[in-house]
Design a protein around this motif. Structure first.
Motif: not given
Length: 268
Positions: A126-127, A136, A166, A168-169
């Motif tokens: 995720y963002t 993402v 990317n 991201c988390y």
């Protein structure tokens, strides 16, 4: 010509006096090249702000970040990681109050190169550290993610990672736990060289030397100014030309006349 010489000389005197009157500075200049994470709640920010929206992740305790510049607003601009081993270099900010300033290059690794793997099932990245944020991409079981730090929010732990192209988390339950060990340099060991303290006696000797140099420069300056600018007497050269010299009487007070004849009796 005299004025030009005087101007050049005064320029030399001014520069010499400026040098003599300027105190010598210590050659040792402290420059913050690195900062060290010395508490467990040191945030890496994307902007020089402590707003929640600028928090990226909590940095690994006991490790180092390279200082890019002193932001002068309570933050250092820093860089983290290198473009190698699956990681990419990222830039951000750390609060000055949360780190220790370091003036020498630390022992490697400056920051841990730790990777984690997707396990049990496929994972969604995720963002933001929330399932309600924008997804993402997905990562399949067994694929590798590159770990930067963690973000604890609302009772849940998230990791900030790189996957493909990317940043991201990913939720901690979807991946293996990162194996972070402490940096080999203990926190309690002094790492900064002691700044060189000026010697008071050395400053006194320097002041005496400066005074002596100023006197040696000033006295010749006064003498040269006097020689250059004081008026001098012009000597009149009174001379006679050759004609006047020939016509000059031997005794100007005696008038020329006929010589009186002298007789023998005059000598008796």
């Amino acid at each position: 010509m005299k004025k030009l010489f005087a101007l050049l000389y005064f320029a030399f005197v001014f520069l010499s006096a400026e040098f003599c009157c300027t105190p010598l500075k210590n050659a040792y200049a402290e420059t913050v090249n690195w900062v060290r994470v010395v508490n467990n709640e040191t945030w890496f920010y994307k902007n020089p702000s402590s707003l929640e929206s600028d928090k990226m992740f909590v940095l690994c305790y006991s490790y180092y970040l390279k200082v890019v510049s002193d932001y002068n607003q309570g933050y250092f601009a820093v860089e983290l990681m290198e473009n190698s081993n699956g990681f990419v270099k990222i830039f951000g900010y750390v609060a000055k109050s949360a780190v220790k300033e370091i003036y020498v290059e630390p022992v490697l690794p400056s920051y841990p190169n730790v990777s984690i793997n997707v396990h049990n099932a496929d994972a969604v990245l995720y963002t933001l550290p929330a399932v309600s944020s924008t997804p993402v991409c997905g990562a399949f079981k067994g694929q590798t993610l590159y770990y930067y730090g963690n973000y604890f929010i609302s009772g849940e732990m998230w990791y900030f990672v790189r996957y493909g192209q990317n940043l991201c988390y990913v939720h901690k339950n979807a991946v293996t736990a990162p194996n972070i060990v402490l940096h080999p340099t203990p926190i309690s060991v002094p790492e900064n060289p002691d700044p060189v303290k000026p010697d008071p006696n050395e400053n006194d000797d320097l002041a005496d030397l400066q005074i002596a140099l100023i006197v040696l420069i000033s006295v010749p300056s006064v003498i040269i100014v006097a020689v250059l600018f004081l008026p001098t007497k012009s000597k009149k050269q009174n001379f006679l030309d050759a004609t006047q010299e020939r016509n000059k009487p031997l005794n100007p007070e005696k008038k020329p006349g006929h010589a009186k004849p002298r007789y023998f009796d005059d000598y008796l």
